[in-house]
Design a protein around this motif. Structure first.
Motif, PDB file in Angstrom:
ATOM      1  N   UNK A   1     -21.692  38.362 -47.544  1.00 43.42           N
ATOM      2  CA  UNK A   1     -22.942  38.397 -46.797  1.00 43.42           C
ATOM      3  C   UNK A   1     -23.986  39.281 -47.468  1.00 43.42           C
ATOM      4  N   UNK A   2     -23.543  40.377 -48.061  1.00 40.94           N
ATOM      5  CA  UNK A   2     -24.490  41.248 -48.765  1.00 40.94           C
ATOM      6  C   UNK A   2     -25.143  40.512 -49.928  1.00 40.94           C
ATOM      7  N   UNK A   3     -24.359  39.679 -50.607  1.00 44.50           N
ATOM      8  CA  UNK A   3     -24.920  38.926 -51.727  1.00 44.50           C
ATOM      9  C   UNK A   3     -26.011  37.972 -51.247  1.00 44.50           C
ATOM     10  N   UNK A   4     -25.806  37.357 -50.092  1.00 47.82           N
ATOM     11  CA  UNK A   4     -26.811  36.448 -49.548  1.00 47.82           C
ATOM     12  C   UNK A   4     -28.027  37.234 -49.065  1.00 47.82           C
ATOM     13  N   UNK A   5     -27.794  38.315 -48.346  1.00 39.84           N
ATOM     14  CA  UNK A   5     -28.896  39.100 -47.787  1.00 39.84           C
ATOM     15  C   UNK A   5     -29.767  39.709 -48.876  1.00 39.84           C
ATOM     16  N   UNK A   6     -29.172  39.978 -50.046  1.00 41.71           N
ATOM     17  CA  UNK A   6     -29.953  40.558 -51.132  1.00 41.71           C
ATOM     18  C   UNK A   6     -31.012  39.600 -51.656  1.00 41.71           C
ATOM     19  N   UNK A   7     -30.917  38.307 -51.287  1.00 44.93           N
ATOM     20  CA  UNK A   7     -31.889  37.323 -51.739  1.00 44.93           C
ATOM     21  C   UNK A   7     -33.058  37.163 -50.779  1.00 44.93           C
ATOM     22  N   UNK A   8     -33.036  37.843 -49.634  1.00 42.50           N
ATOM     23  CA  UNK A   8     -34.065  37.641 -48.609  1.00 42.50           C
ATOM     24  C   UNK A   8     -35.416  38.150 -49.081  1.00 42.50           C
ATOM     25  N   UNK A   9     -35.487  39.383 -49.539  1.00 46.95           N
ATOM     26  CA  UNK A   9     -36.741  39.941 -50.019  1.00 46.95           C
ATOM     27  C   UNK A   9     -36.428  41.117 -50.935  1.00 46.95           C
ATOM     28  N   UNK A  10     -37.447  41.570 -51.639  1.00 41.96           N
ATOM     29  CA  UNK A  10     -37.247  42.642 -52.604  1.00 41.96           C
ATOM     30  C   UNK A  10     -36.832  43.945 -51.930  1.00 41.96           C
ATOM     31  N   UNK A  11     -37.344  44.185 -50.721  1.00 41.54           N
ATOM     32  CA  UNK A  11     -36.992  45.419 -50.014  1.00 41.54           C
ATOM     33  C   UNK A  11     -35.507  45.443 -49.679  1.00 41.54           C
TER      34      UNK A  11
ATOM     35  N   UNK B   1     -27.996  35.483 -40.607  1.00 42.73           N
ATOM     36  CA  UNK B   1     -28.724  35.837 -39.400  1.00 42.73           C
ATOM     37  C   UNK B   1     -29.873  36.792 -39.697  1.00 42.73           C
ATOM     38  N   UNK B   2     -29.658  37.760 -40.610  1.00 42.07           N
ATOM     39  CA  UNK B   2     -30.749  38.655 -40.959  1.00 42.07           C
ATOM     40  C   UNK B   2     -31.805  37.944 -41.790  1.00 42.07           C
ATOM     41  N   UNK B   3     -31.367  36.965 -42.589  1.00 47.68           N
ATOM     42  CA  UNK B   3     -32.355  36.184 -43.326  1.00 47.68           C
ATOM     43  C   UNK B   3     -33.222  35.387 -42.369  1.00 47.68           C
ATOM     44  N   UNK B   4     -32.615  34.886 -41.289  1.00 46.04           N
ATOM     45  CA  UNK B   4     -33.385  34.173 -40.286  1.00 46.04           C
ATOM     46  C   UNK B   4     -34.359  35.112 -39.604  1.00 46.04           C
ATOM     47  N   UNK B   5     -33.912  36.370 -39.385  1.00 44.37           N
ATOM     48  CA  UNK B   5     -34.796  37.372 -38.794  1.00 44.37           C
ATOM     49  C   UNK B   5     -36.060  37.533 -39.625  1.00 44.37           C
ATOM     50  N   UNK B   6     -35.915  37.446 -40.938  1.00 44.40           N
ATOM     51  CA  UNK B   6     -37.069  37.551 -41.817  1.00 44.40           C
ATOM     52  C   UNK B   6     -37.744  36.213 -42.050  1.00 44.40           C
ATOM     53  N   UNK B   7     -37.205  35.165 -41.400  1.00 43.90           N
ATOM     54  CA  UNK B   7     -37.788  33.829 -41.475  1.00 43.90           C
ATOM     55  C   UNK B   7     -37.846  33.327 -42.907  1.00 43.90           C
ATOM     56  N   UNK B   8     -36.750  33.546 -43.646  1.00 40.89           N
ATOM     57  CA  UNK B   8     -36.697  33.057 -45.019  1.00 40.89           C
ATOM     58  C   UNK B   8     -35.241  32.836 -45.382  1.00 40.89           C
ATOM     59  N   UNK B   9     -34.979  31.835 -46.188  1.00 39.83           N
ATOM     60  CA  UNK B   9     -33.617  31.561 -46.617  1.00 39.83           C
ATOM     61  C   UNK B   9     -33.493  31.833 -48.097  1.00 39.83           C
ATOM     62  N   UNK B  10     -32.269  31.851 -48.561  1.00 39.96           N
ATOM     63  CA  UNK B  10     -32.043  32.117 -49.977  1.00 39.96           C
ATOM     64  C   UNK B  10     -32.627  30.996 -50.813  1.00 39.96           C
ATOM     65  N   UNK B  11     -33.181  31.305 -51.952  1.00 33.50           N
ATOM     66  CA  UNK B  11     -33.713  30.267 -52.820  1.00 33.50           C
ATOM     67  C   UNK B  11     -32.606  29.365 -53.316  1.00 33.50           C
ATOM     68  N   UNK B  12     -32.843  28.043 -53.372  1.00 35.14           N
ATOM     69  CA  UNK B  12     -31.790  27.117 -53.808  1.00 35.14           C
ATOM     70  C   UNK B  12     -31.265  27.490 -55.180  1.00 35.14           C
TER      71      UNK B  12
END
Length: 500
Positions: free
Chosen positions: A134-144, A75-86
């Motif tokens: 979820x933290x592992x997935x969210x860590x892929x959203x952006x460098x920040x 959901x937070x990745x969607x907030x940033x409009x980006x998904x984890x890289x395949x």
């Protein structure tokens, strides 16, 4: 486990045998296990939960941006409009370094909203509400986000689990290259579980993990082919290891323990290793003077081994778990209570030759006990419970699973224990409704397990609403637990987690 709320999706967090493992990713670095807490606590880690409303009204009311929740890891990745890289690793750092990740300027919304999405103060508060998966997935959203999430504080209590095949990358020419473990080092992991590894794999791990020499405090080897030489090298090179677990490792011998064990080890767990017998316990007792915790599951350990412990260990050792040590009898219990008088945690689970007389020895001599596990001890009767109730006034946890000779009379003895907080009676086939009535006055009880008790009826179970301080109630495979009863509990025990 409680049912998810309507409309929620189940997080990718699947409990098994007390472990919560992150699904392995193609690059093989995506596994970690949660090893703390009771099974019910671990189940809670996988349950949907609301996140505090710390987002700005502008973001909270936008229809195209979902409110973050534990029910949806992305959901937070969607907030940033980006998904984890395949194919990106959920745990490794290097796997995502080459991926194109958005900068704050490329996030959707107004400048103030984009700034809010990468505000480290807010993210530091928000990310506490997400599971490890979820933290592992969210860590892929952006460098920040990765910079915030890769702080060691978010990974305390987690142990990465790495299988042999996950330790190597196959190069185009067919050669194997050991993977980079830098991502683990950044997050400060000080414990690892390696599965199926050999002596060479362990040496490669030591050479490639930056914190291996001093920073790793806990090592667990499971179903591995480590030999005496590999065990000696590991403990010689990894000077920080104070907790060691060996499970299903059948290639090391008792001689290897004599040559490898170091006095700095304070906690040792050995299970399902065929070469472990009395001489192994002699090595442990002589080489580990600072031992505080020993977990042992060995079929060939006899009563003699329990007399090897020294006076020093009698002072320092507070936890002893003897699981499925079939050769241990009451004579071994005599040796144990005199060698280790300061125990606060004792398990005799599966020690099927121990009788009521052995429990009497425990109760009379180990008055500091706070946790006692007598599960799968078929010779234990109500008399043993009378000894426990009379002498163990500090006992907080009692496990009696599969003690098939316990009856309602035994529960009447336990009802006098004002300190008891957790009581496990799984598959105690003679416990009936009348026995439950004895427990209704135990205001100290916080956890009660009655799973698999076949004689309990809906009427008898309904009386448990009198235990208003109860926090967890397990009724799995209990015939008297009906849908109507669970609804009744939800109304009258609103603060209690009822496990169906």
């Amino acid at each position: 486990m409680s049912n998810p709320r309507n409309g929620d999706t189940k997080p990718p967090c699947l409990p098994r045998n007390g472990l919560v493992k992150i699904p392995t990713q193609p690059n093989g670095l995506g596994s970690a296990s949660i090893t703390k807490g009771t099974p019910a606590v671990k189940n809670r880690l996988c349950q949907p939960s609301s996140v505090p409303a710390i987002l700005s009204p502008a973001l909270a009311h936008r229809s195209d941006l979902p409110i973050p929740s534990l029910a949806s890891p992305l959901s937070l990745a969607t907030l940033a409009s980006v998904s984890s890289p395949p194919g990106a690793s959920l745990v490794g750092l290097n796997s995502s370094e080459g991926s194109e990740q958005p900068s704050p300027e490329r996030l959707p919304g107004s400048p103030s909203e984009r700034q809010l999405a990468v505000d480290e103060k807010i993210l530091n508060r928000l990310f506490w509400y997400f599971s490890a998966c979820e933290k592992c997935v969210l860590a892929q959203v952006c460098k920040a986000w990765r910079r915030v999430l890769y702080q060691p504080k978010f990974w305390v209590g987690l142990t990465p689990v790495l299988h042999t095949k996950e330790l190597y990358n196959i190069l185009p020419g067919g050669e194997k290259e050991f993977v980079s473990l830098q991502g683990f080092a950044v997050r400060g992991f000080d414990g690892f579980c390696l599965v199926g590894v050999s002596d060479l794999d362990i040496c490669e791990f030591i050479d490639n993990y930056p914190l291996s020499k001093k920073g790793v405090k806990s090592m667990s080897l499971k179903r591995s082919t480590i030999t005496d030489a590999g065990l000696e090298v590991m403990l010689e090179q990894m000077q920080g290891v104070v907790r060691l677990e060996l499970s299903g490792c059948n290639d090391f011998t008792e001689a290897g323990l004599w040559s490898s064990l170091n006095a700095r080890i304070t906690a040792l767990s050995v299970s399902d290793c065929i070469n472990v017998a009395d001489d192994a316990i002699a090595a442990i007792s002589q080489l580990l003077p600072n031992l505080t915790e020993l977990n042992l599951q060995a079929y060939h350990v006899t009563d003699t081994a329990l007399a090897y412990f020294t006076a020093k260990q009698g002072y320092t050792t507070h936890t002893l778990r003897l699981n499925s040590c079939w050769e241990i009898t009451n004579h071994g219990v005599v040796n144990m209570v005199h060698s280790l008088p300061n125990l606060s945690v004792l398990s005799l689970s599966g020690c099927s030759k121990v009788t009521d007389d052995g429990v009497e020895l425990v109760a009379e001599n180990l008055r500091k006990l706070r946790s006692l596990d007598l599960s799968w001890c078929p010779r234990i009767t109500d008399m043993a419970l009378e000894y426990i109730a009379c002498d163990l006034h500090k006992l907080e946890e009692l496990v009696l699973d599969r003690c098939v000779r316990i009856t309602d009379t035994g529960l009447s003895y336990l009802s006098t224990m004002s300190s008891l907080r957790s009581l496990y009676l799984r598959w105690c086939c003679q416990v009936q409704d009348f026995g439950l009535k004895h427990l209704l006055g135990m205001g100290s009880l916080r956890l009660l397990s009655l799973a698999g008790c076949p004689l309990l009826t809906t009427t008898g179970l309904s009386g448990l609403v009198q235990l208003q301080e109860l926090e967890e109630l397990e009724l799995t495979n209990c015939p008297g637990a009906t849908p109507e009863l669970f609804k009744y509990f939800s109304q009258h025990l609103p603060c209690c987690m009822v496990i169906e």
